[in-house]
Design a protein around this motif. Structure first.
Motif, mmCIF file in Angstrom:
data_model
loop_
_atom_site.group_PDB
_atom_site.id
_atom_site.type_symbol
_atom_site.label_atom_id
_atom_site.label_comp_id
_atom_site.label_asym_id
_atom_site.label_seq_id
_atom_site.Cartn_x
_atom_site.Cartn_y
_atom_site.Cartn_z
ATOM 1 N N ARG A 25 24.775 -70.752 -9.252
ATOM 2 C CA ARG A 25 25.769 -70.576 -10.321
ATOM 3 C C ARG A 25 25.106 -70.559 -11.691
ATOM 4 N NH1 ARG A 25 29.214 -75.366 -9.465
ATOM 5 N NH2 ARG A 25 27.945 -75.952 -7.686
ATOM 6 N N ILE A 26 24.177 -71.484 -11.915
ATOM 7 C CA ILE A 26 23.526 -71.530 -13.236
ATOM 8 C C ILE A 26 22.737 -70.237 -13.496
ATOM 9 C CG2 ILE A 26 21.731 -72.670 -14.607
ATOM 10 C CD1 ILE A 26 22.602 -75.312 -13.375
ATOM 11 N N THR A 27 21.968 -69.807 -12.487
ATOM 12 C CA THR A 27 21.163 -68.595 -12.705
ATOM 13 C C THR A 27 22.066 -67.377 -12.876
ATOM 14 O OG1 THR A 27 20.886 -68.405 -10.309
ATOM 15 C CG2 THR A 27 19.081 -69.415 -11.544
ATOM 16 N N HIS A 28 23.183 -67.339 -12.141
ATOM 17 C CA HIS A 28 24.106 -66.203 -12.279
ATOM 18 C C HIS A 28 24.580 -66.040 -13.716
ATOM 19 C CE1 HIS A 28 28.185 -64.420 -12.396
ATOM 20 N NE2 HIS A 28 27.695 -63.580 -11.513
ATOM 21 N N TRP A 29 25.016 -67.145 -14.317
ATOM 22 C CA TRP A 29 25.587 -67.023 -15.669
ATOM 23 C C TRP A 29 24.507 -66.874 -16.732
ATOM 24 C CZ3 TRP A 29 30.111 -65.224 -15.632
ATOM 25 C CH2 TRP A 29 31.015 -65.579 -14.625
ATOM 26 N N THR A 30 23.325 -67.455 -16.482
ATOM 27 C CA THR A 30 22.220 -67.230 -17.431
ATOM 28 C C THR A 30 21.828 -65.752 -17.433
ATOM 29 O OG1 THR A 30 21.437 -69.413 -16.800
ATOM 30 C CG2 THR A 30 19.976 -68.102 -18.176
ATOM 31 N N TRP A 31 21.756 -65.177 -16.245
ATOM 32 C CA TRP A 31 21.461 -63.744 -16.151
ATOM 33 C C TRP A 31 22.524 -62.917 -16.853
ATOM 34 C CZ3 TRP A 31 19.971 -64.266 -10.377
ATOM 35 C CH2 TRP A 31 18.583 -64.334 -10.252
ATOM 36 N N ALA A 32 23.778 -63.306 -16.655
ATOM 37 C CA ALA A 32 24.875 -62.536 -17.256
ATOM 38 C C ALA A 32 24.700 -62.465 -18.775
ATOM 39 C CB ALA A 32 26.220 -63.168 -16.892
ATOM 40 N N ILE A 33 24.385 -63.629 -19.367
ATOM 41 C CA ILE A 33 24.202 -63.657 -20.825
ATOM 42 C C ILE A 33 22.934 -62.895 -21.215
ATOM 43 C CG2 ILE A 33 23.732 -65.185 -22.786
ATOM 44 C CD1 ILE A 33 25.407 -67.331 -21.201
#
Lengths: 284, 263
Positions: A25-33
């Protein structure tokens, strides 16, 4: 993993499982940003020289261009946005080459609403791009290590033989908008995530590094494998288009498969699955 | 079988919510945070220090930029930036075919030098066919001939406290609010002593043309084009860059570009 079974008002048996681990989850949203800013700053950088070439250098006295976006003054005095891809000329006035309000046209490849900053500023575009490039690469490395340890990579990303065999069926189900909410990803999901995470992302980092003159001295094999610095720049751009394509399908699928459930699974980790599907349905 | 059959109204509502959030993060909303000197921009620009350190560690001091064969020279070197300086001193030198040209080497050296073009041409020379990468994104392959900067520095006997080589140029650029400023650039001692770092007086077999920086320009092959100062006037060895321009190590750096241009 499994938790309470809850009865839905529609009578179907569902239960909630923990779908995504914290690292996912953390990597998903960091990537999104990071990808959002990498895209907009990348288009800003592209605008400084809005042409792509094949080979080591840019042809000024010869033609090795595959794409160019220009503002061209026509015979009638009107300035047109002209995009040329593989020798085909297209009028893209209003979006590419020439954009902005009718009374104050801006002559720029990508329009103001697609770049950071909105005005032309290569220096700041580079500052933003390399900051988020570091964040993107660090996230990729963290994701790879975490996913090897927590099993996400082997369990959810790498397609198995039966996933590949089941692809035609999975494809047909997607086309009919029939989504089975199961514990594991379906074959089509696994393959698209594997391609994006294990092929597109590393290629994006490598083609980016290939454009660095310092890296060319330290790692000359980079320009060798990509066929020259300008080809690497072209591939970098192409990967951007492919990632936008992935993003569009990704968002569409989230909306089509149940946005609340899908969003919750990527925020809290909890995902509601169809109960019958957990009991070893034939499509597993 | 419980299946999720798509409900069109629900889908359109969801799509509407997603699409309507996009303009909230429209690009001009971020312009203020990204203007020169803004905290967010300054913080992000620190990534350049990281790039500098990591690349220096990865590529080492002596790795060479790729060199190409003659057949790869397919066009003249594309001129960029100043191509015809109008500075009076420069125009006078150019009109006399640079016969009175002198390159001054000063600052933290034991033996300040004033070298004519003939003296520079009589020093050891190096010819290299390399790819010039502009910060804008284009590349161009050309053959450069010149004297290794290391040879000039040895002649001048650089003092140990020197950390940077600063290049002052004849050309001035008019860059908006900051008015007219003379071009200048700086590199660290490691790049200064790199074997491919040369003071070039020749291009593609002939003398260096005015558009490309005559009579003398810098080549720093492991960095981008804006580091390679044209129309060299003098070289100064310094321990600190604060005294030059606005203190960022170069004219483009004063306008927001990164000092380290290896990427």
């Amino acid at each position: 993993m499994a938790t309470a079974i809850d009865k839905q008002h529609d009578g179907a048996d569902r239960r909630t499982i923990r779908r995504h681990g914290l690292a996912t989850r953390i990597t998903h949203w960091t990537w999104a940003i990071a990808l959002y800013f990498l895209l907009l700053s990348g288009l800003q950088i592209f605008n400084a020289h809005p042409s792509l070439y094949i080979g080591e250098q840019s042809g000024f006295a010869f033609d090795n261009s595959v794409l160019s976006i220009r503002a061209v003054r026509g015979a009638d005095g009107e300035v047109q946005g002209v995009t040329t891809a593989f020798g085909r000329r297209m009028d893209t006035t209003g979006f590419l080459g020439v954009s902005g309000p009718e009374d104050s046209r801006a002559y720029r490849a990508f329009p103001a609403w697609l770049t950071v900053p909105s005005y032309q500023d290569l220096a700041t575009g580079r500052v933003v791009h390399f900051f988020f490039a570091w964040l993107f690469a660090a996230t990729f490395l963290s994701w790879l290590v975490a996913s090897l340890i927590n099993g996400h990579l082997l369990r959810d990303i790498l397609p198995t033989f039966s996933d590949i065999r089941g692809l035609p069926r999975s494809f047909a189900e997607h086309l009919r908008f029939r989504f089975r909410h199961r514990r594991s990803y379906n074959g089509l999901q696994k393959i698209s995530y594997a391609v994006v995470l294990l092929i597109f992302f590393p290629l994006m980092i490598l083609t980016g590094l290939t454009m660095s003159p310092a890296m060319n001295a330290g790692a000359p094999w980079l320009t060798e494998i990509f066929g020259g610095r300008q080809t690497a720049r072209t591939i970098h751009f192409l990967l951007m288009l492919l990632l936008i394509g992935f993003f569009a399908i990704h968002i569409f699928m989230v909306l089509a498969a149940g946005p609340i459930n899908e969003m919750r699974s990527m925020v809290t980790g909890r995902f509601r699955i169809d109960l019958e599907a957990t009991e070893g349905g034939p499509e597993r | 079988m419980s299946r999720m059959i798509i409900n069109r109204r629900r889908f359109l509502t969801g799509a509407g919510v997603v699409v309507s959030t996009i303009p909230l993060v429209g690009c001009d909303a971020l312009d203020g945070m990204l203007s020169d000197g803004a905290t967010v921009r300054e913080a992000m620009a620190k990534a350049n220090d990281l790039t500098y350190r990591v690349q220096r560690f990865l590529i080492g001091a002596h790795s060479l930029a790729e060199e190409f064969s003659e057949s790869e020279i397919r066009q003249g070197q594309r001129p960029n930036g100043s191509t015809d300086p109008t500075d009076a001193t420069y125009v006078a030198l150019r009109n006399a075919a640079f016969a009175d040209y002198r390159l001054e080497i000063a600052g933290l050296v034991d033996r300040p030098l004033s070298l004519s073009l003939d003296q520079l041409r009589n020093m050891p020379s190096r010819t290299q066919i390399t790819r010039h990468d502009c910060v804008e994104g284009w590349s161009c392959i050309a053959k450069w001939t010149g004297v290794p900067l290391a040879a000039v520095l040895d002649e001048a006997r650089v003092r140990p406290e020197a950390r940077y080589v600063v290049f002052r140029c004849f050309d001035t650029m008019n860059l908006g609010l900051s008015g007219e400023s003379a071009y200048y650039e700086s590199i660290d001692m490691l790049d200064a002593r790199h074997p491919q770092t040369i003071l070039a007086y020749g291009l593609n077999g002939g003398p260096l043309p005015v558009a490309n920086g005559a009579p003398l320009r810098l080549r720093v092959e492991r960095q981008l084009g804006y580091k390679m100062a044209k129309y060299l006037r003098s070289i100064e060895l310094a321990s600190d860059l604060a005294a030059y321009g606005q203190g960022n190590g170069g004219l483009w750096e004063d306008l927001g570009y990164d000092w380290y241009a290896g990427i």
